[in-house]
Design an enzyme around this catalytic site. Structure first.
Site, PDB file in Angstrom:
ATOM      1  N   ASP A 108      -1.288   0.705  -1.785  1.00 47.10           N
ATOM      2  CA  ASP A 108      -2.037   1.715  -1.682  1.00 47.10           C
ATOM      3  C   ASP A 108      -2.364   2.444  -0.107  1.00 47.10           C
ATOM      4  OD1 ASP A 108      -2.332   1.262  -4.506  1.00 47.10           O
ATOM      5  OD2 ASP A 108      -4.393   0.427  -4.143  1.00 47.10           O
ATOM      6  N   SER A 109      -2.402   3.761  -0.030  1.00 48.39           N
ATOM      7  CA  SER A 109      -2.446   4.266   1.256  1.00 48.39           C
ATOM      8  C   SER A 109      -3.610   3.533   1.700  1.00 48.39           C
ATOM      9  CB  SER A 109      -2.773   5.731   0.999  1.00 48.39           C
ATOM     10  OG  SER A 109      -3.762   6.282   1.965  1.00 48.39           O
TER      11      SER A 109
END
Ligand code: URA
Length: 246
Positions: A108-109
């Protein structure tokens, strides 16, 4: 390429990767432990390193010229995909542009930690295919301090909207800090698992991918994998396949 025409002899190609001496590679072949394009190879056969898929004990041996494998410590806020980023920073911008590489799987970012980038499509495929199930370890800082019941639920599997999770290794390393090892790779899985037991994730860091760990690599830093690390990674993908299929 046909077996008897051009190309290099298999033992030479194998030895060139640093796997073992030429002599030892000949023995591996003679013992029937080496396959070329999924068929057990005969000693002395020729291969084309650019196209032939070579395995030892089922583990891929990267022989194509120009393959690179990097280990990156992804910082928070950087995307691990290249498509449709609306100008946001991506992991490929943190490593050399040439040759072009792509991330193996995703973080995930807002997740930090270890990510492999490579132009080795065959290895990437094996590592991301769910049936290979390479372990990934995460350090999760969560809200609150999970009690033994919550820990047991995480270990035994929690019900998510896309089904129950497989058993996980979970240890509480400190107040509100869990070390969680999973081999599935569902979208936002660790975050959803922790949320499901009432402890939303505040910070998530991937600390190990199969045999790969590196405590000294700082966020934003990368390094090439050593030949032995690439081999260990290829072997881990094989073990996953055995473990989950047989
Ligand atoms: N689990 C998550 O929730 N996020 C990641 O980035 C990786 C695993």
């Amino acid at each position: 390429m046909t077996e008897s025409s051009g190309g290099d002899r298999l033992q030479k190609v194998l030895a060139r990767t640093g796997l073992a001496s030429r002599r030892a590679c000949e023995e591996l072949i003679a013992e029937g432990r080496v396959t070329v394009n999924a068929e057990v190879a005969e000693l002395g056969r020729r291969v084309d390193p650019r196209v032939d898929v070579i395995e030892v004990d089922g583990a891929l041996v990267p022989v194509a010229p120009g393959l690179v494998h990097y280990l990156l410590n992804k910082p928070m806020g950087v995307l691990s995909t290249a498509a449709d980023t609306h100008g946001r920073p991506t992991v490929v911008e943190l490593v050399p542009p040439d040759p072009r590489v792509f991330p193996v799987g995703r973080l995930d970012s807002d997740t930090e930690g270890l990510l492999v980038l490579t132009n080795d499509g065959e290895l990437a495929h094996r590592l991301t295919h769910p049936s290979f199930g390479v372990d990934k370890e995460y350090l999760a800082h969560v809200r609150g301090d999970p009690n033994p019941v919550a820990l047991r639920r995480l270990r035994e599997g929690v019900e998510l909207d896309d089904g129950a999770t497989a058993p996980a290794r979970v240890t509480r390393v400190d107040e509100g800090v869990l070390r969680i090892t999973i081999h599935e790779g569902r979208n936002r899985q660790v975050r959803r698992m922790c949320e499901a037991v009432g402890h939303p994730v505040l910070r998530l860091v991937r600390t190990r991918i199969g045999p790969l760990a590196d405590r000294r690599l700082k966020p934003g830093e990368w390094r090439p994998l050593e030949a032995g690390e690439v081999r260990a990674l290829a072997a881990a993908a094989t073990e996953g396949r055995r473990q989950h299929h047989h």
